[in-house]
Each structure stands twice: as structure tokens, then as C-alpha cells.
Scaffold this motif. Structure first.
Motif, PDB file in Angstrom:
ATOM      1  N   ILE A   7      -0.464 -63.346  31.142  1.00 12.23           N
ATOM      2  CA  ILE A   7      -0.035 -63.489  29.750  1.00 12.23           C
ATOM      3  C   ILE A   7       1.470 -63.719  29.678  1.00 12.23           C
ATOM      4  O   ILE A   7       1.949 -64.564  28.916  1.00 12.23           O
ATOM      5  CB  ILE A   7      -0.458 -62.249  28.928  1.00 12.23           C
ATOM      6  N   ASP A   8       2.236 -62.990  30.478  1.00 15.27           N
ATOM      7  CA  ASP A   8       3.687 -63.172  30.493  1.00 15.27           C
ATOM      8  C   ASP A   8       4.080 -64.562  30.977  1.00 15.27           C
ATOM      9  O   ASP A   8       5.095 -65.118  30.560  1.00 15.27           O
ATOM     10  CB  ASP A   8       4.351 -62.118  31.376  1.00 15.27           C
ATOM     11  N   ALA A   9       3.285 -65.149  31.868  1.00 14.33           N
ATOM     12  CA  ALA A   9       3.610 -66.462  32.434  1.00 14.33           C
ATOM     13  C   ALA A   9       3.267 -67.613  31.492  1.00 14.33           C
ATOM     14  O   ALA A   9       3.830 -68.699  31.612  1.00 14.33           O
ATOM     15  CB  ALA A   9       2.880 -66.645  33.758  1.00 14.33           C
ATOM     16  N   ARG A  25       5.279 -72.172  30.713  1.00 19.80           N
ATOM     17  CA  ARG A  25       4.855 -73.578  30.793  1.00 19.80           C
ATOM     18  C   ARG A  25       5.511 -74.376  29.682  1.00 19.80           C
ATOM     19  O   ARG A  25       6.004 -75.480  29.891  1.00 19.80           O
ATOM     20  CB  ARG A  25       3.343 -73.689  30.643  1.00 19.80           C
ATOM     21  N   PHE A  26       5.538 -73.822  28.473  1.00 22.79           N
ATOM     22  CA  PHE A  26       6.107 -74.527  27.333  1.00 22.79           C
ATOM     23  C   PHE A  26       7.625 -74.606  27.435  1.00 22.79           C
ATOM     24  O   PHE A  26       8.215 -75.613  27.079  1.00 22.79           O
ATOM     25  CB  PHE A  26       5.682 -73.845  26.034  1.00 22.79           C
ATOM     26  N   GLY A  44      12.493 -77.969  28.769  1.00 27.82           N
ATOM     27  CA  GLY A  44      13.710 -78.013  29.573  1.00 27.82           C
ATOM     28  C   GLY A  44      14.627 -76.841  29.333  1.00 27.82           C
ATOM     29  O   GLY A  44      15.822 -76.922  29.558  1.00 27.82           O
ATOM     30  N   ARG A  45      14.054 -75.750  28.854  1.00 20.24           N
ATOM     31  CA  ARG A  45      14.853 -74.557  28.545  1.00 20.24           C
ATOM     32  C   ARG A  45      14.161 -73.336  29.100  1.00 20.24           C
ATOM     33  O   ARG A  45      12.956 -73.314  29.279  1.00 20.24           O
ATOM     34  CB  ARG A  45      14.993 -74.372  27.036  1.00 20.24           C
ATOM     35  N   GLY A  46      14.946 -72.294  29.285  1.00 18.38           N
ATOM     36  CA  GLY A  46      14.396 -70.999  29.638  1.00 18.38           C
ATOM     37  C   GLY A  46      14.156 -70.203  28.374  1.00 18.38           C
ATOM     38  O   GLY A  46      14.603 -70.588  27.293  1.00 18.38           O
TER      39      GLY A  46
END
Length: 72
Positions: free
Chosen positions: A45-47, A51-52, A57-59
Motif C-alpha cells: 500500500i505504501d508503494a 508509481r504515480f 517526475g517528482r518524489g
């Protein structure tokens, strides 16, 4: 804070004062969680959002509402 916020209440506020909400929550009896996640489920769930963030292109800490403009 708990007592002072009750005196600062108004009929025009949308929410009850934080002190009152805190007292109400503290007065509830303890209950066990209705859902318990395994470590693997929690990690999955945390991961998911990453993906999005990768597509954008951002954290996670770099996503903004678009109002911030880069300097320059």
C-alpha cells in the motif's frame, strides 16, 4: 489548551474547538483495530503512490498544487 478553547467557541465556527474534540476522543473506550495489515500488505500500500510520483517526475515531498513558481 483543553479548557481555554471551549470558552473561545462561536456559533459561527464550522468545527468544535480542538480542546473539546481532544477530550471527547480521550473519553472513548479503547477498541482493537477492525483491520490488521500484514507487513507485506502495508509495504504494498505504501508503494502504490510511488508509481504515480515516478510518472510525474517528482518524489512525494515535491508534489505541489502548482502555485509555487521556480526561481529565475
Amino acid at each position: 489548551m483543553l479548557d481555554g478553547s471551549v470558552e473561545a467557541t462561536s456559533l459561527w465556527h464550522d468545527h468544535s474547538p480542538a480542546g473539546l474534540r481532544a477530550r471527547i476522543v480521550r473519553s472513548w473506550p479503547h477498541t482493537d483495530p477492525s483491520v490488521v495489515l500484514s507487513e507485506a500488505d502495508s509495504a504494498r500500500i505504501d508503494a502504490e503512490p510511488h508509481r504515480f510520483y515516478g510518472r510525474a517526475g517528482r518524489g512525494p515531498g515535491q508534489v505541489t498544487d502548482g502555485s509555487a513558481r521556480p526561481a529565475g
